[in-house]
Write an enzyme that holds these catalytic residues in place. Sequence first.
Site, PDB file in Angstrom:
ATOM      1  N   ASP A  10      -4.112  -6.680  -2.901  1.00  0.00           N
ATOM      2  CA  ASP A  10      -3.379  -5.546  -3.445  1.00  0.00           C
ATOM      3  C   ASP A  10      -1.953  -5.640  -2.911  1.00  0.00           C
ATOM      4  OD1 ASP A  10      -3.050  -2.966  -4.727  1.00  0.00           O
ATOM      5  OD2 ASP A  10      -2.957  -2.120  -2.720  1.00  0.00           O
ATOM      6  N   SER A  11      -1.036  -4.889  -3.527  1.00  0.00           N
ATOM      7  CA  SER A  11       0.331  -4.864  -3.022  1.00  0.00           C
ATOM      8  C   SER A  11       0.393  -4.257  -1.619  1.00  0.00           C
ATOM      9  CB  SER A  11       1.219  -4.069  -3.967  1.00  0.00           C
ATOM     10  OG  SER A  11       0.732  -2.760  -4.102  1.00  0.00           O
ATOM     11  N   CYS A  73      -5.161  -4.630  -7.467  1.00  0.00           N
ATOM     12  CA  CYS A  73      -3.933  -3.886  -7.730  1.00  0.00           C
ATOM     13  C   CYS A  73      -3.815  -3.759  -9.241  1.00  0.00           C
ATOM     14  CB  CYS A  73      -2.760  -4.674  -7.152  1.00  0.00           C
ATOM     15  SG  CYS A  73      -1.133  -4.091  -7.641  1.00  0.00           S
ATOM     16  N   GLU A 152       0.477   7.288   0.283  1.00  0.00           N
ATOM     17  CA  GLU A 152       0.843   6.498   1.461  1.00  0.00           C
ATOM     18  C   GLU A 152       1.248   7.382   2.637  1.00  0.00           C
ATOM     19  OE1 GLU A 152       1.755   3.109   2.231  1.00  0.00           O
ATOM     20  OE2 GLU A 152       0.894   2.216   0.429  1.00  0.00           O
ATOM     21  N   CYS A 184      -4.551   3.321 -10.770  1.00  0.00           N
ATOM     22  CA  CYS A 184      -3.807   2.816  -9.610  1.00  0.00           C
ATOM     23  C   CYS A 184      -4.719   3.036  -8.420  1.00  0.00           C
ATOM     24  CB  CYS A 184      -2.494   3.589  -9.449  1.00  0.00           C
ATOM     25  SG  CYS A 184      -1.622   3.205  -7.900  1.00  0.00           S
ATOM     26  N   HIS A 186      -4.166   3.620  -5.498  1.00  0.00           N
ATOM     27  CA  HIS A 186      -3.772   4.677  -4.562  1.00  0.00           C
ATOM     28  C   HIS A 186      -4.290   6.053  -4.975  1.00  0.00           C
ATOM     29  CE1 HIS A 186      -0.728   1.907  -2.944  1.00  0.00           C
ATOM     30  NE2 HIS A 186      -0.660   2.709  -1.918  1.00  0.00           N
TER      31      HIS A 186
END
Lengths: 281, 281
Positions: A10-11, A73, A152, A184, A186
């Site tokens: 993933d990024s 990702c 994040e 996504c 996240h």
Amino acid sequence: MKDRPIGIFDSGVGGLTVFDAISRAYPSESLVYFGDTGRYPYGVRSKGVIVEFSRQIAGFLEDQGCKFIVLACNSASALALEEVASSASVEVIGVIEPGAAAAVAATLSGRVGVIGTEATINSDAYTRALQNLAPRIDVIARPCPLFVALAEEGFAGKPATRSVAEEYLAPFKDDGIDTLVLGCTHYPLLKRDIAAVMGPSVQLVDSATAVAHAVGSRLEERNHHRRSDAHGEYKFYVSDTPGRFQTVGRRFLGREVAPVEVVDLETLHEFGELARTGRRV
Amino acid sequence: MKDRPIGIFDSGVGGLTVFDAISRAYPSESLVYFGDTGRYPYGVRSKGVIVEFSRQIAGFLEDQGCKFIVLACNSASALALEEVASSASVEVIGVIEPGAAAAVAATLSGRVGVIGTEATINSDAYTRALQNLAPRIDVIARPCPLFVALAEEGFAGKPATRSVAEEYLAPFKDDGIDTLVLGCTHYPLLKRDIAAVMGPSVQLVDSATAVAHAVGSRLEERNHHRRSDAHGEYKFYVSDTPGRFQTVGRRFLGREVAPVEVVDLETLHEFGELARTGRRV
């Protein structure tokens, strides 16, 4: 082959939601995770840059002996899956198709919403994947770029997140969707904030579990599953800031993220050269 | 030398606030701007990575014939100024010292707040610069990481931004500061939101104007100012997504950002090699 690890990348930390789902579903599998923390986020970058970064990391994971690579990702899956798969010598799967299949299974009304980064939404990858599975489905896709930073920074459940969610998601309420894809990795961290805005009539689809199942059936088909009572081994690599990765990663995984090792960008660059030209610099 | 441009660089669009201040103060100077949009934001990265990226870009700007380089990114100024200056053959200045000098001039109480990215705040660069100028000054520094994303996404003035500002800035109210340094080139875009939380008794210091004056006096000392009635020429380079740079850049600069050209990451990597080893790959 069977004892070799599965590579997941993933990024940044987002793909740990996929790592978590795979490790729970197949506890005997060893997993190698790569978070490109030196260059995240991918969701604001172009196809060319995302392809280059993804190829470098896939090259590194192959070099680590991975038997299978998961692009955990969404932005990389949407824009670089084909390119990475064509230069890798092991199988590569992304998160878009499994997520789309889960959404098609979930919707009753045939109207599905998708949220993701700008890169993912602009690529139309979800719309294509959904309509490929169910041609008459209606897809309404919108980018929610701030969600990554909010997840994040540990802002789940805070008033600011609710306020951003209202701003991004309000238009979906008029669209009559009954299913919303969290496109996504996240976004699952903000699931409660998103659900609070969308209300109980909209089902949220988190692709992590769907991806874990897709990985499982591919390994099954190829008889590549590790058959063992012993627990698999886990290893984490990042391209920068291992301490921050552990702190934020704990929030995603709900447990310790260790051991973490740094792979410098110079080394990744060499894997990129290798993928492009077939030889090391 | 005089006719050569001034190079200005930032991780992305934020440094356009500095570009704007320099272009207003010295309209006859030609300016070359570089935004590292393929790898922004810098504020979440380590010193090693920030030094490497900054050296690459300084190398590119020198290659463009720049007579002077401004690190218009607080994170790069805090962590890479010394390293970039030592490998560059032209003079390099950062934004920290001019900002600190402006804050020292502004404070009456001798209690100064600083906000910036995690990288900038953790480096203690502002505290050192402020106490270097005024040893008895009290400095209270706190990171405000979400401000960058909020400014980028055009959330200035929105309820979410006010809510994030409340969360980050409330602790400053008990600190008795009378001056707050906006230690990130993105933050001036959120000036109203920040001012609304801090109230009229706290003065906000935006380093852009201070940096423009510092650049001016250095050019004056060296007799490097371009003396001309003709307007300078402007050129913008980015490492990715030129369209997005123009859209977001317009928000920062309040006018068109053009022409914009892309420099690929492979080329930047070569300038990094050159800075490190003295030879091209």
